[in-house]
Motif scaffolding. Sequence first.
Motif, PDB file in Angstrom:
ATOM      1  N   THR A  59       9.794   7.140   2.879  1.00 22.80           N
ATOM      2  CA  THR A  59       8.635   6.839   3.731  1.00 22.80           C
ATOM      3  C   THR A  59       8.625   5.420   4.262  1.00 22.80           C
ATOM      4  O   THR A  59       7.777   5.091   5.114  1.00 22.80           O
ATOM      5  CB  THR A  59       7.324   7.078   2.959  1.00 22.80           C
ATOM      6  OG1 THR A  59       7.325   6.311   1.753  1.00 22.80           O
ATOM      7  CG2 THR A  59       7.175   8.550   2.620  1.00 22.80           C
ATOM      8  N   ASP A  89       0.827  -1.210   0.000  1.00 22.15           N
ATOM      9  CA  ASP A  89       0.000   0.000   0.000  1.00 22.15           C
ATOM     10  C   ASP A  89       0.864   1.264   0.000  1.00 22.15           C
ATOM     11  O   ASP A  89       0.515   2.269  -0.637  1.00 22.15           O
ATOM     12  CB  ASP A  89      -0.926   0.008   1.204  1.00 22.15           C
ATOM     13  CG  ASP A  89      -2.078  -0.980   1.079  1.00 22.15           C
ATOM     14  OD1 ASP A  89      -2.372  -1.408  -0.055  1.00 22.15           O
ATOM     15  OD2 ASP A  89      -2.682  -1.324   2.123  1.00 22.15           O
ATOM     16  N   THR A  90       1.988   1.228   0.723  1.00 18.92           N
ATOM     17  CA  THR A  90       2.881   2.385   0.740  1.00 18.92           C
ATOM     18  C   THR A  90       3.424   2.676  -0.651  1.00 18.92           C
ATOM     19  O   THR A  90       3.482   3.830  -1.082  1.00 18.92           O
ATOM     20  CB  THR A  90       4.044   2.140   1.722  1.00 18.92           C
ATOM     21  OG1 THR A  90       3.520   2.063   3.057  1.00 18.92           O
ATOM     22  CG2 THR A  90       5.074   3.264   1.660  1.00 18.92           C
ATOM     23  N   THR A 108       0.590   6.538  -6.776  1.00 21.19           N
ATOM     24  CA  THR A 108      -0.596   7.369  -6.974  1.00 21.19           C
ATOM     25  C   THR A 108      -0.236   8.851  -6.944  1.00 21.19           C
ATOM     26  O   THR A 108      -0.725   9.638  -7.770  1.00 21.19           O
ATOM     27  CB  THR A 108      -1.640   7.062  -5.891  1.00 21.19           C
ATOM     28  OG1 THR A 108      -1.996   5.673  -5.946  1.00 21.19           O
ATOM     29  CG2 THR A 108      -2.892   7.909  -6.078  1.00 21.19           C
ATOM     30  N   GLY A 109       0.659   9.221  -6.019  1.00 27.18           N
ATOM     31  CA  GLY A 109       1.044  10.612  -5.893  1.00 27.18           C
ATOM     32  C   GLY A 109       1.922  11.121  -7.012  1.00 27.18           C
ATOM     33  O   GLY A 109       2.114  12.336  -7.154  1.00 27.18           O
ATOM     34  N   ASP A 131       0.676   4.134  -2.720  1.00 24.80           N
ATOM     35  CA  ASP A 131       0.479   5.553  -2.396  1.00 24.80           C
ATOM     36  C   ASP A 131       1.509   6.422  -3.127  1.00 24.80           C
ATOM     37  O   ASP A 131       1.178   7.495  -3.641  1.00 24.80           O
ATOM     38  CB  ASP A 131       0.593   5.771  -0.883  1.00 24.80           C
ATOM     39  CG  ASP A 131      -0.606   5.235  -0.113  1.00 24.80           C
ATOM     40  OD1 ASP A 131      -1.650   4.973  -0.740  1.00 24.80           O
ATOM     41  OD2 ASP A 131      -0.485   5.066   1.120  1.00 24.80           O
TER      42      ASP A 131
END
Length: 360
Positions: free
Chosen positions: A356, A285-286, A292-293, A289
């Motif tokens: 991250t 999921d990270t 997606t960004g 993300d």
Amino acid sequence: MSSLASLTRDLVSIPSHEGESAAGDFVESWLRDHTDAAVTRDDHGNVIAQRGDGDASLALVGHHDVVPPDESQVDADGGYVVEEREGRLYGRGTADMKGCVAAAMLAVRDADPAGELVFASFVGEEQGGLGCQAAIEDGFAPDYAVVGEGSTGYSAAGVTDVAVAHKGRRGSTLVAEGGAAHASEPDAGENAIYRATDAVDVVRDLDFPSTTVLGHDLRGSVAVTEIEGGSAWNVIPERCAVTVDERTVPGERAPLDRAETVDGVAWRVDQDLPPMACGDADFADTVLDAVTGAQDGAPDHVVKPHATDAGWLAEAGTDCVVAGAAEPGEAHTADESVSLAVLERCREVYERVAETWPPA
């Protein structure tokens, strides 16, 4: 400061289908000159670099070997032809996968890593992952890895997705032994082709392996792809060999050994490239993300149909995903190319993930 386009062009221009040392020299030298990473070159030719520290390690993984080029992709001096047209870079290795190796090199230079950040560019990926296997045997064991093979264009055209699983490949051979005789007296021998076709019937009736990874279905396949037997039109064949291509999924294999229930038939495995399944949903999921960004599209978790070095890493205990610029059908072709905009997207993704993950 190296731009991604120029770095990719420089790396792609170096031939690396017969020997990877020159491309490895380039990657190693660039990392030493442009980053503060600790850079090593192992005995196999793999280039590995490390920055930062922490309880968990994240690796950005690629390979700098390529398949043999088409004649049009080689210049008169034996170098690789690299051309930029309409926002794409053309040449052997642009898509598979020197473009994303270059993107990872820049991410290693520019990221402020949240933990231990590792870069690895392996040799021998196109020969079944030889460099990756050797590195693992020598102790290469990151906790997490983003492998920069292609994941663009799976959910929608132009969208870079995150592959949370891929199939493996097990190539094997069924060998039927019989007894030769004159074809005018077939009962005097044992027809190896008949035995082989009986074994093929067994293979044809096998169920395809399947599994689910993070909610996504992954289905393998089994197919007979070659058959060879016989020595003359008037001789009962004493040997016949059948090639079987199996696309494997994590945790499941087709029971090809059942073909050995046919008299005179033996089964051997010639190649076994492991599948990959990400076991950490938070990590997947990270990365999603970050992807997606970095774009306007709506990426998703997807599965890939073919094997990569992520399979070897996953088999050794690394949680992997695949995220890269190449689109289906781009690699290994006479007009291989990659979108420079998507390469920039991948560079941003790798940097975001490095900053991250692991979470604080």
